[in-house]
Design a protein around this motif. Sequence first.
Motif, short mmCIF file in Angstrom:
data_model
loop_
_atom_site.label_atom_id
_atom_site.label_comp_id
_atom_site.label_asym_id
_atom_site.label_seq_id
_atom_site.Cartn_x
_atom_site.Cartn_y
_atom_site.Cartn_z
N TYR A 11 0.86 -1.20 -0.03
CA TYR A 11 0.11 -0.09 -0.09
C TYR A 11 0.87 1.05 0.01
N ASP A 12 0.34 2.40 -0.44
CA ASP A 12 1.10 3.57 -0.49
C ASP A 12 0.46 4.47 0.71
N VAL A 13 1.58 5.08 1.50
CA VAL A 13 0.95 5.85 2.66
C VAL A 13 1.97 7.04 2.74
N THR A 14 1.05 8.16 2.92
CA THR A 14 1.50 9.39 2.98
C THR A 14 1.39 9.87 4.36
N LEU A 15 2.47 10.24 4.86
CA LEU A 15 2.68 10.88 6.39
C LEU A 15 2.63 12.32 6.22
N VAL A 16 1.72 12.98 6.85
CA VAL A 16 1.52 14.50 6.49
C VAL A 16 2.39 15.13 7.68
N PRO A 17 3.48 15.84 7.70
CA PRO A 17 4.34 16.15 8.86
C PRO A 17 3.46 17.34 9.82
N VAL A 18 3.85 17.69 10.61
CA VAL A 18 3.25 18.39 11.71
C VAL A 18 4.27 19.66 11.97
N ASP A 19 3.63 20.90 12.36
CA ASP A 19 4.51 22.09 12.75
C ASP A 19 5.15 21.80 14.19
N GLY A 20 5.91 22.90 14.74
CA GLY A 20 6.67 22.91 15.87
C GLY A 20 5.71 22.55 17.00
N GLU A 21 4.45 22.63 16.84
CA GLU A 21 3.52 22.61 18.01
C GLU A 21 2.83 21.19 17.90
N GLY A 22 2.94 20.44 16.65
CA GLY A 22 2.44 19.35 16.76
C GLY A 22 1.00 19.54 15.88
N PHE A 23 0.85 20.58 15.22
CA PHE A 23 -0.39 20.59 14.50
C PHE A 23 -0.16 20.00 13.08
N VAL A 24 -1.13 19.48 12.60
CA VAL A 24 -1.45 18.90 11.06
C VAL A 24 -2.11 20.17 10.43
N ASP A 25 -1.35 20.64 9.28
CA ASP A 25 -2.08 21.31 8.61
C ASP A 25 -3.18 20.95 7.53
N PRO A 26 -4.42 21.29 7.62
CA PRO A 26 -5.71 20.83 6.95
C PRO A 26 -5.21 20.79 5.39
N GLU A 27 -4.92 22.00 4.93
CA GLU A 27 -4.54 22.13 3.68
C GLU A 27 -3.52 20.92 3.00
N LYS A 28 -2.76 20.79 3.97
CA LYS A 28 -1.48 19.72 3.45
C LYS A 28 -2.16 18.44 3.30
N VAL A 29 -3.14 18.07 4.35
CA VAL A 29 -3.97 16.78 4.36
C VAL A 29 -4.75 16.89 3.10
N LEU A 30 -5.25 17.91 2.68
CA LEU A 30 -6.19 17.78 1.39
C LEU A 30 -5.23 17.52 0.35
N LYS A 31 -4.10 18.43 0.42
CA LYS A 31 -3.22 17.96 -0.92
C LYS A 31 -2.69 16.68 -0.93
N SER A 32 -2.57 16.12 0.05
CA SER A 32 -2.05 14.70 -0.02
C SER A 32 -3.26 13.57 -0.71
N VAL A 33 -4.36 13.98 -0.59
CA VAL A 33 -5.36 13.35 -1.06
C VAL A 33 -5.39 13.04 -2.65
N ARG A 34 -5.37 11.72 -3.14
CA ARG A 34 -5.46 11.25 -4.30
C ARG A 34 -6.67 10.43 -4.98
N LYS A 35 -6.83 10.20 -6.15
CA LYS A 35 -7.69 9.56 -6.57
C LYS A 35 -7.94 8.22 -5.88
N ASP A 36 -6.69 7.43 -5.65
CA ASP A 36 -6.85 6.21 -5.01
C ASP A 36 -6.68 6.17 -3.44
N THR A 37 -7.00 7.35 -2.89
CA THR A 37 -6.89 7.61 -1.27
C THR A 37 -8.14 6.85 -0.78
N ALA A 38 -7.67 5.73 0.02
CA ALA A 38 -8.75 5.07 0.75
C ALA A 38 -9.51 5.88 2.06
#
Lengths: 415, 408
Positions: free
Chosen positions: B134-161
């Motif tokens: 399987y293909d896995v994308t790990l979205v990085p976090v900032d210095g306080e541990g926050f995930v950026d929602p935009e980055k999550v959205l950008k990681s989504v592809r057609k084959d994202t389950a």
Amino acid sequence: MAKIGQAFLIRYGEIALKGQNRSEFESALERHIRFALRDMEGSSTWKAHGRFYVEGVPEEHSAEAIERLSKLPGVVSVSPALKAENRIQDIKDACIRAVSAAAGNLREGTVTGEVVTGARDELTVRRKPTFKIDVRRSDKRFPLTSPELNQELGAAVLRAVRGIAVDVHNPDIWLKVEVRDVGTFVYWQEVPGPGGLPLGVSGKGILLLSGGIDSPVAGYLAIKRGVSIDALHFWSFPITGERARDKVVEICKILRNYNPFLNLYIAPFTKIQTAILEKCPERFRVTVMRRMMMRVASRLAEKQHALAIFTGENLGQVASQTLESLRVIEDASAYPVIRPLICFDKQETVKLAKEIGTYETSCLPYEDCCTVFVPKHPVTKPKLDQVLEAEKDLDIPGLVAECVDGIEKFPIDES
Amino acid sequence: MNERAGTGAPHGGLAAGGEDRLVYMDNSSTTRPAPEVVEAMRKVLEEDFGNPSSLHRLGTASSRIVRNARKSVASLIGADETEIVFTSGGTEANNWAIFGTLRSLGDRSTHIVTSTVEHPSIMATVEYLRDSGYDVTLVPVDGEGFVDPEKVLKSVRKDTALVSIMLVQNEIGTVEPCREIGRLLSSLGPRRPRFHVDAVQGFGRLDIDVKKWGIDLLSMSAHKIHGPKGVGALYVRRGLRMGPLIFGGGQEAGLRSGTENVPGIAGMGAACEMWGKDRVEVLGRLAVLRKKLIEGVREAWPEAVLHGPESANVAPYIVHFSFPGFRGESILHALEKRGVFVSTGSACSSHKAKPSPIILALGRSEEEALSAIRFSMSRYTTEEEVAITVEALKESLKELLPWRESRR
């Protein structure tokens, strides 16, 4: 069916050579055999022909009895045997039963891990298992001579056991038949023991037990040579936690298989280490620490009437284990420091640790985390005057006395 | 020389500093079951011991207990009771959310998006899947541990389950923007990937609304909120196709077979009811305590480094500090000696301590990752306990000062 009982033959080696001490050593071993089987009701132990014999162990405890007996220091080997009365038919029955059992074991491969006299390492089971019978007749009242009895028994086994053949040169099952005045013993297995001397005949020793791979092996070797070992662990709470201590307790449980009387003493060591961190030059930290351990161990040895201190030290394994270093460390001890592993390679120690069963526990995490304590550039060839200078600011008598006062005898069984 | 009788108290003997008080500051590891939880469980164990599948009176009573608990769980996250499936805990819920999703979707959905600070029950699962192709994308976090929602959205592809993001980071308390992520994913329309939230460290305490937030799957655990260990739940949105992880007698609507852990479920229900009553009030009190604890730690040791957000978007019961130069494990034991129980993010194995991967993911140094201590509070934590903790920390660091590595 004839009355056939179960027995164990226990061989001991060196004890027989020890001249005037022989009877003392033999009675020590006899005591340890009785102690090892204390909860097996109906068992009896007696000595004859330079061996011990055990009879009356309930069948269901047989495997456990072999396990325990084969761990006793001084024991060279243990053979589980069938005991028949000195009548030809009874002896035949015992042989048939023994060969059937041995052949069954071979087919199922259950003999792995035990030395089967005369057996090959790998047995092709498609081939018929082979056997050979060796008769020793020491009861000369018995009507048949050894060769005659040999033939009779071989023929009886061949007739009675299916799928078996004779091979006098390289048999899978080498059946020994000993006709003694008290009865005939039939056996085919010899489980090796540790050898050495019976526990305690060499006196008492204090083992510095760290929880690493080496020190338990050093302790085992000391026990094997008849030393009744008590373990001393230096505990650095809160630098390390209870799990570091629990690990040492687990190791002591394993060592108790060989020395059931082993005690564990825990010495609170943090204060001494802290003083060393504060008052001694960094390069000499480990050397001074080992010297403090020796001082504390010497005091314990004195209290416990021990005669020596045992360690897992080994020549050149780490920087602090040069001959120069060992000499300076030993200088602080009031007792001889014995290092059973001194000339072992690491692989030899690991192999032995695996054999005695301490390796896996030693490899658990929660090592005494001395990452802070060990200097980046420890002195490898310390000189005594340098070290004396390095520890001059320590209140050695005060620190040692406080540590010794804090030593606890730690329960091994209930934890 | 002292003969030691028995094993005594866990911190007895050598470790005891003559202290009787125990200050439990490790509530993110597990919590002490609440009295009402214990009582609910005792009643099931002693009286209502029937199998919920049995048709007789005892069975009916048990099945009623399970249903009531299910309602209590559902009400805390804005779900319907039919959408709650009980599991053996948070780890099972997380595993199932991932495996169940992949099994029920087609072969073309082979991509998973998650963050770099997830719990091991997510990390280990996606690592296994990565090894299985399987293909896995790990979205990085900032210095306080926050995930950026935009980055999550950008990681989504057609084959994202699946997109799986935790609600509260278990070591540092960062509250991830799950509501925003859910909203962005919803905007993708019907072909959007599933959204799973590991809510174990926030469930029961923080505001969660699965409907409004567009969450498809949400993992929960009982023992973090004064319920029992060994029970948790997965929210499965109605209409979501989901294969079982455990097959058998068809309990839990065929999704999780095996006779229900009725005592555990009753305990979880009782814990949820308790939180439902005073959640907001408790959180308000905890926020004050968290501030006090942070101030106290900084006063005790000015060089201490706080990880995670200072005050906004952080679970008000988690406080995570590094004490550079010290070993986290030694601080833990020194506090333990003074009756204060905390946890480290790192574990000491052999001669080498392992730094916390979470602290490293924040972009912090190994030294900080090795010297981290997590204080985690509960609804029972008092102001006095916070003061005791700070005092114990002061003493501990003083004791350990000679052991500080920077002296080298």
